[in-house]
Motif scaffolding. Structure first.
Motif, PDB file in Angstrom:
ATOM      1  N   GLU A  51      19.186  38.457  35.457  1.00 29.80           N
ATOM      2  CA  GLU A  51      19.665  39.113  36.739  1.00 29.80           C
ATOM      3  C   GLU A  51      21.439  38.778  36.595  1.00 29.80           C
ATOM      4  OE1 GLU A  51      15.191  40.108  38.642  1.00 29.80           O
ATOM      5  OE2 GLU A  51      16.810  38.714  40.352  1.00 29.80           O
ATOM      6  N   THR A  52      21.222  40.278  37.884  1.00 26.98           N
ATOM      7  CA  THR A  52      22.848  39.538  38.357  1.00 26.98           C
ATOM      8  C   THR A  52      22.665  39.911  40.010  1.00 26.98           C
ATOM      9  OG1 THR A  52      23.939  40.585  36.081  1.00 26.98           O
ATOM     10  CG2 THR A  52      25.058  41.097  38.092  1.00 26.98           C
ATOM     11  N   ILE A  53      23.722  39.261  40.454  1.00 31.57           N
ATOM     12  CA  ILE A  53      23.808  39.638  42.519  1.00 31.57           C
ATOM     13  C   ILE A  53      25.136  39.488  42.371  1.00 31.57           C
ATOM     14  CG2 ILE A  53      23.801  36.719  42.748  1.00 31.57           C
ATOM     15  CD1 ILE A  53      22.489  37.636  44.764  1.00 31.57           C
ATOM     16  N   ARG A  54      24.901  40.531  43.498  1.00 30.67           N
ATOM     17  CA  ARG A  54      26.187  40.315  44.300  1.00 30.67           C
ATOM     18  C   ARG A  54      27.283  40.147  45.446  1.00 30.67           C
ATOM     19  NH1 ARG A  54      25.253  44.664  40.681  1.00 30.67           N
ATOM     20  NH2 ARG A  54      26.807  45.015  38.690  1.00 30.67           N
ATOM     21  N   PHE A  55      28.133  39.261  45.732  1.00 28.77           N
ATOM     22  CA  PHE A  55      27.868  39.230  47.149  1.00 28.77           C
ATOM     23  C   PHE A  55      29.722  38.502  47.305  1.00 28.77           C
ATOM     24  CE2 PHE A  55      27.687  35.477  44.093  1.00 28.77           C
ATOM     25  CZ  PHE A  55      28.926  34.776  44.215  1.00 28.77           C
ATOM     26  N   ASP A  56      30.120  38.857  49.073  1.00 30.79           N
ATOM     27  CA  ASP A  56      31.596  38.229  48.839  1.00 30.79           C
ATOM     28  C   ASP A  56      31.708  36.748  49.308  1.00 30.79           C
ATOM     29  OD1 ASP A  56      32.575  40.585  48.900  1.00 30.79           O
ATOM     30  OD2 ASP A  56      31.577  41.201  51.017  1.00 30.79           O
ATOM     31  N   ILE A  57      32.627  35.953  48.871  1.00 31.41           N
ATOM     32  CA  ILE A  57      33.412  34.784  48.948  1.00 31.41           C
ATOM     33  C   ILE A  57      34.628  34.867  50.011  1.00 31.41           C
ATOM     34  CG2 ILE A  57      33.553  32.700  47.928  1.00 31.41           C
ATOM     35  CD1 ILE A  57      32.770  33.904  45.248  1.00 31.41           C
ATOM     36  N   SER A  58      34.188  34.241  51.028  1.00 32.34           N
ATOM     37  CA  SER A  58      35.223  34.620  51.281  1.00 32.34           C
ATOM     38  C   SER A  58      36.012  32.229  52.090  1.00 32.34           C
ATOM     39  CB  SER A  58      34.978  35.013  53.214  1.00 32.34           C
ATOM     40  OG  SER A  58      34.799  35.760  53.515  1.00 32.34           O
ATOM     41  N   GLY A  59      37.430  32.378  51.536  1.00 35.92           N
ATOM     42  CA  GLY A  59      37.504  31.460  52.064  1.00 35.92           C
ATOM     43  C   GLY A  59      39.307  30.989  52.020  1.00 35.92           C
ATOM     44  N   ASP A  60      39.954  29.848  51.533  1.00 34.72           N
ATOM     45  CA  ASP A  60      41.344  29.552  51.713  1.00 34.72           C
ATOM     46  C   ASP A  60      41.896  29.836  51.069  1.00 34.72           C
ATOM     47  OD1 ASP A  60      40.976  29.939  54.181  1.00 34.72           O
ATOM     48  OD2 ASP A  60      40.755  27.605  54.967  1.00 34.72           O
ATOM     49  N   LEU A  61      42.962  30.301  50.383  1.00 34.71           N
ATOM     50  CA  LEU A  61      43.760  30.101  49.237  1.00 34.71           C
ATOM     51  C   LEU A  61      44.922  29.531  49.492  1.00 34.71           C
ATOM     52  CD1 LEU A  61      43.195  30.503  46.330  1.00 34.71           C
ATOM     53  CD2 LEU A  61      44.688  33.023  47.071  1.00 34.71           C
ATOM     54  N   THR A  62      44.894  28.893  48.776  1.00 36.38           N
ATOM     55  CA  THR A  62      46.437  27.867  48.373  1.00 36.38           C
ATOM     56  C   THR A  62      47.124  27.913  47.865  1.00 36.38           C
ATOM     57  OG1 THR A  62      45.895  26.528  50.274  1.00 36.38           O
ATOM     58  CG2 THR A  62      47.591  25.776  49.839  1.00 36.38           C
TER      59      THR A  62
END
Length: 265
Positions: A190-201
Motif C-alpha cells: 500500500e501507498t500512503i500520502r501525507f505532508d512533511i513540514s520542517g526547516d530547510l537550511t
C-alpha cells in the motif's frame, strides 16, 4: 342348574388362565433378582463414565482454547507490533535528491536538473498509526550535486551554493510535523500520502516549508517514496551569476527526494 355350574366353571377356568398368563409374564420378565454388580462397582462405573464425559468436554474446551487463545494473542501481538515504530534508513545507492529549474540557455528554454545520491536519514514508521510516525534529519550533499554541464556544476559549488566550503557542504532538512495522511494504517503493497513540514537550511539560510510526500511499504523491511516542494531560491539568499550564455532563469526551483529505505530488523 347344570348349565349354570358349567358356566361358572368356565369363568373360573378363564380367570385362572388369565392370572397364570399374567404371572407367567411377570415371572419370566422379572428375572432372578440377582444384582449384576455390587453397589461399589456401580459407583465406580458411574464415576468412570462421568470422568469420560469430563475428559471429552475438557478435550473439546482445550482444543477450542488452543485455537482461540493463540489467535487472540497473535492478533494482540500483531496489533501491538503495528503500533511500534520501525526505523527505515535511506539507502544512498538507491536514492537521489534533485533540484529542477528552467532557464534560457543560448536562446533555448532548458530544463536544468541537478542530482546527487549522497543523501541520508532515518524514517520511523508506525504501520498501524502513520500519524505517530516521525522523520529524523535529512542530509543532502550540496557539493556532489551534478547537472549535465560541468561549468554549471562548478558555478553551483563556487558561486551559488558555495558548497566547496565545508560549512556549506550539506543541505539539511529538519522535519517538524507530519500531517494530512491519506490513510489510518499501511500494509505491505500500500501507498500512503501525507505532508512533511520542517526547516530547510541551504548555505546557512533556513526557511520553513512543506513537502508533499508519499511512501509505499514494499515489504516488511523496505519502504520507498518521494517528497517534493517548490521554493524561491532568493528566499535562501541565493542568486544566479550573470553569464553570457544564460539570458533568463526562473525564480522557482522544484526540490525532490526519491528514496528507498530499509530497516535493520
Amino acid at each position: 342348574m347344570a348349565n349354570g355350574r358349567i358356566a361358572l366353571l368356565l369363568i373360573v377356568a378363564l380367570l385362572m388362565g388369565a392370572a397364570g398368563g399374567i404371572f407367567g409374564y411377570i415371572y419370566i420378565t422379572g428375572g432372578s433378582g440377582e444384582p449384576s454388580m455390587s453397589v461399589e462397582e456401580a459407583l465406580a462405573t458411574r464415576q468412570a463414565d462421568e470422568a469420560l464425559v469430563r475428559e471429552a468436554v475438557g478435550t473439546a474446551v482445550a482444543q477450542a482454547a488452543n485455537e482461540i487463545i493463540p489467535a487472540a494473542l497473535g492478533a494482540a501481538m500483531q496489533a501491538e507490533r503495528a503500533r511500534q515504530p520501525i526505523t527505515f534508513n535511506i539507502v544512498p545507492a538507491e536514492s537521489q535528491a534533485s533540484f529542477t529549474v528552467e532557464e534560457d540557455l543560448r536562446g533555448v528554454r532548458t530544463t536544468v536538473v541537478g542530482l546527487t545520491s549522497d543523501v541520508g536519514g532515518a524514517i520511523n514508521v508506525v504501520l498501524g498509526d502513520p500519524a505517530a510516525s516521525s522523520i529524523g534529519d535529512i542530509l543532502i550533499s550540496a557539493r556532489t550535486l551534478r547537472t549535465d554541464n560541468d561549468m554549471r556544476n562548478r558555478a553551483l559549488r563556487s558561486r551559488i551554493l558555495f558548497s566547496a566550503q565545508d560549512e556549506n557542504e550539506f543541505i539539511v532538512f529538519e522535519p517538524r510535523e507530519l500531517s494530512n495522511f491519506s490513510a489510518d494504517s499501511i500494509a505491505v503493497g500500500e501507498t500512503i500520502r501525507f505532508d512533511i513540514s520542517g526547516d530547510l537550511t541551504v548555505r546557512g539560510a533556513t526557511q520553513t516549508l512543506t513537502f508533499a510526500a508519499q511512501v509505499t511499504l514494499d515489504h516488511e523491511d523496505q519502504i520507498s517514496g518521494s517528497a517534493a516542494t517548490t521554493v524561491l531560491y532568493a528566499d535562501f539568499g541565493l542568486s544566479i551569476p550573470d553569464v553570457p550564455s544564460v539570458s533568463w532563469v526562473a525564480d522557482e526551483v522544484e526540490l525532490r527526494l526519491d528514496f528507498v529505505a530499509r530497516s535493520g530488523r
